[in-house]
Design an enzyme around this catalytic site. Structure first.
Site, PDB file in Angstrom:
ATOM      1  N   GLY A  85       0.804  -1.214   0.000  1.00  0.00           N
ATOM      2  CA  GLY A  85       0.000   0.000   0.000  1.00  0.00           C
ATOM      3  C   GLY A  85       0.838   1.266   0.000  1.00  0.00           C
ATOM      4  N   GLY A  86       2.116   1.120  -0.374  1.00  0.00           N
ATOM      5  CA  GLY A  86       2.978   2.285  -0.484  1.00  0.00           C
ATOM      6  C   GLY A  86       3.176   3.042   0.803  1.00  0.00           C
ATOM      7  N   SER A 162       5.132  -5.649  -1.936  1.00  0.00           N
ATOM      8  CA  SER A 162       5.324  -4.255  -2.301  1.00  0.00           C
ATOM      9  C   SER A 162       5.964  -3.479  -1.152  1.00  0.00           C
ATOM     10  CB  SER A 162       3.991  -3.642  -2.745  1.00  0.00           C
ATOM     11  OG  SER A 162       4.200  -2.384  -3.353  1.00  0.00           O
ATOM     12  N   ALA A 163       5.280  -2.465  -0.576  1.00  0.00           N
ATOM     13  CA  ALA A 163       5.840  -1.755   0.570  1.00  0.00           C
ATOM     14  C   ALA A 163       6.107  -2.720   1.719  1.00  0.00           C
ATOM     15  CB  ALA A 163       4.907  -0.643   1.022  1.00  0.00           C
ATOM     16  N   ASP A 268       6.424  -5.090 -14.238  1.00  0.00           N
ATOM     17  CA  ASP A 268       6.438  -4.184 -13.096  1.00  0.00           C
ATOM     18  C   ASP A 268       7.526  -3.133 -13.314  1.00  0.00           C
ATOM     19  OD1 ASP A 268       6.536  -2.909 -10.647  1.00  0.00           O
ATOM     20  OD2 ASP A 268       6.792  -4.739  -9.458  1.00  0.00           O
ATOM     21  N   HIS A 298       2.669  -5.047 -11.357  1.00  0.00           N
ATOM     22  CA  HIS A 298       2.938  -4.948  -9.927  1.00  0.00           C
ATOM     23  C   HIS A 298       1.745  -5.469  -9.125  1.00  0.00           C
ATOM     24  CE1 HIS A 298       5.117  -3.411  -6.450  1.00  0.00           C
ATOM     25  NE2 HIS A 298       3.988  -2.907  -5.995  1.00  0.00           N
TER      26      HIS A 298
END
Length: 322
Positions: A85-86, A162-163, A268, A298
């Site tokens: 979720g960055g 991701s994050a 990605d 991604h």
């Protein structure tokens, strides 16, 4: 899970469902479907507070087995999961995160602890690292019976998407300096799924996929701007692992026998950074397993069940190889 119907290159904030406020906070307008802890056919789950002052908590998953009413003779591996979720979006209660953790718990099988950490920009980095390190300490000391009775704490893996992959990397480098301080928890490896890293200078894959409709660099830029400490750029070590000399920590990772799994795909924009990370870790003597697939985008496994099944099998093979 469906992608927002907004062009991310034209309106990154609208695509993310956020409004930037004058006080530095954001209003999150995109409401991700939530899912309560449950007792489905294959996996049990429940929510447990970690720190009431910071409002952090974890959702713990236990595969349902015939002997689940009593401690099994052979305990299950433990996988601690950090959502993506960055750093600004997401929750351990999000439906797509719950689904992924249920499937991983069932497929391996393993006990899974999914950590809900504080979000930026209200709580900028390193807040997420601090919370996830605290969660690791909680795992070490808790008397929660699903962990004490069913999890083999000596077979612990840190995984993130991701994050969350970025978090798993940085928490791992913190944890490796703890020595015996985490006993009985013993980390065996890190699982970095489409890990989120950045840098000021664009990589060839970021240039090639500048107009990507899922996660273009302009969207990542917004996330870094909101997530990093105020006043630093994307070459800060939190974003760009190539800028920090972690040789001493990598030596400890190597000496303790950890292995690192990095997964990604050519579609990605972050793929070159992930490949660069694998190269750097190998040069430092770390045992790295990499799985890069053709096509994709991604976080594709959140949208494509067939891709997700492949990921679960890769993670299963990695965990059970110890």
């Amino acid at each position: 899970m469906e992608l927002p119907q907004i062009d991310p290159t034209a309106d990154p904030c609208g695509y993310l469902g956020i409004i930037r406020n004058p006080d530095g906070s954001i209003t999150r307008t995109l409401k991700l479907p939530q899912c309560p802890a449950s007792s489905d056919a294959a996996v049990l789950s429940k929510d447990i507070p970690i720190n009431k002052e910071t409002n952090t908590w974890a959702r713990v998953y236990l595969p349902r087995r015939p002997e689940s009413s009593a401690a099994p003779a052979t305990k299950l591996p433990l996988l601690i999961y950090y959502h993506g979720g960055g750093f600004i979006l997401g929750s351990a209660a999000a439906l797509f995160i719950h689904k992924l953790c249920c499937e991983i718990a069932s497929e391996i099988p393993a006990v899974v602890v999914s950590v809900d950490y504080r979000l930026a920009p209200e709580h900028r980095l390193p807040a997420a690292y601090d919370d996830c390190m605290e969660a690791l300490e909680w795992v070490r000391s808790t008397g929660e019976e699903w962990l004490t009775d069913f999890a083999d704490l000596s077979k612990c893996f840190l995984m993130g998407t991701s994050a969350g992959g970025n978090i798993a990397y940085h928490v791992g480098l913190r944890a490796v300096t703890c020595g015996d301080g985490l006993v009985p928890v013993k980390i065996q490896g890190l699982i970095l799924h489409h890990p989120f890293f950045g840098g000021v200078e664009r990589t060839p894959s970021e240039v090639r996929l500048a107009n990507d409709k899922v996660f273009p660099p302009c969207v990542a830029d917004v996330m870094w701007d909101l997530g990093l400490p105020i006043g630093v750029d994307r070459d800060h070590e939190y974003a760009n692992p190539m800028t920090a000399d972690k040789s001493h920590d990598f030596e400890k990772v190597r000496d303790q026998g950890w292995r690192v799994l990095v997964t990604g795909c050519e579609g990605d924009p972050l793929v070159d950074r992930q490949i660069g990370l694998v190269k750097m870790l190998k040069e430092k003597g770390v045992d790295v397993v990499s799985e890069f697939s053709e096509g994709g985008f991604h976080g594709v496994e959140h949208f494509d069940d067939s891709k997700a099944k492949i990921l679960y099998n890769v993670v299963k093979n990695f965990v059970l190889s110890f």
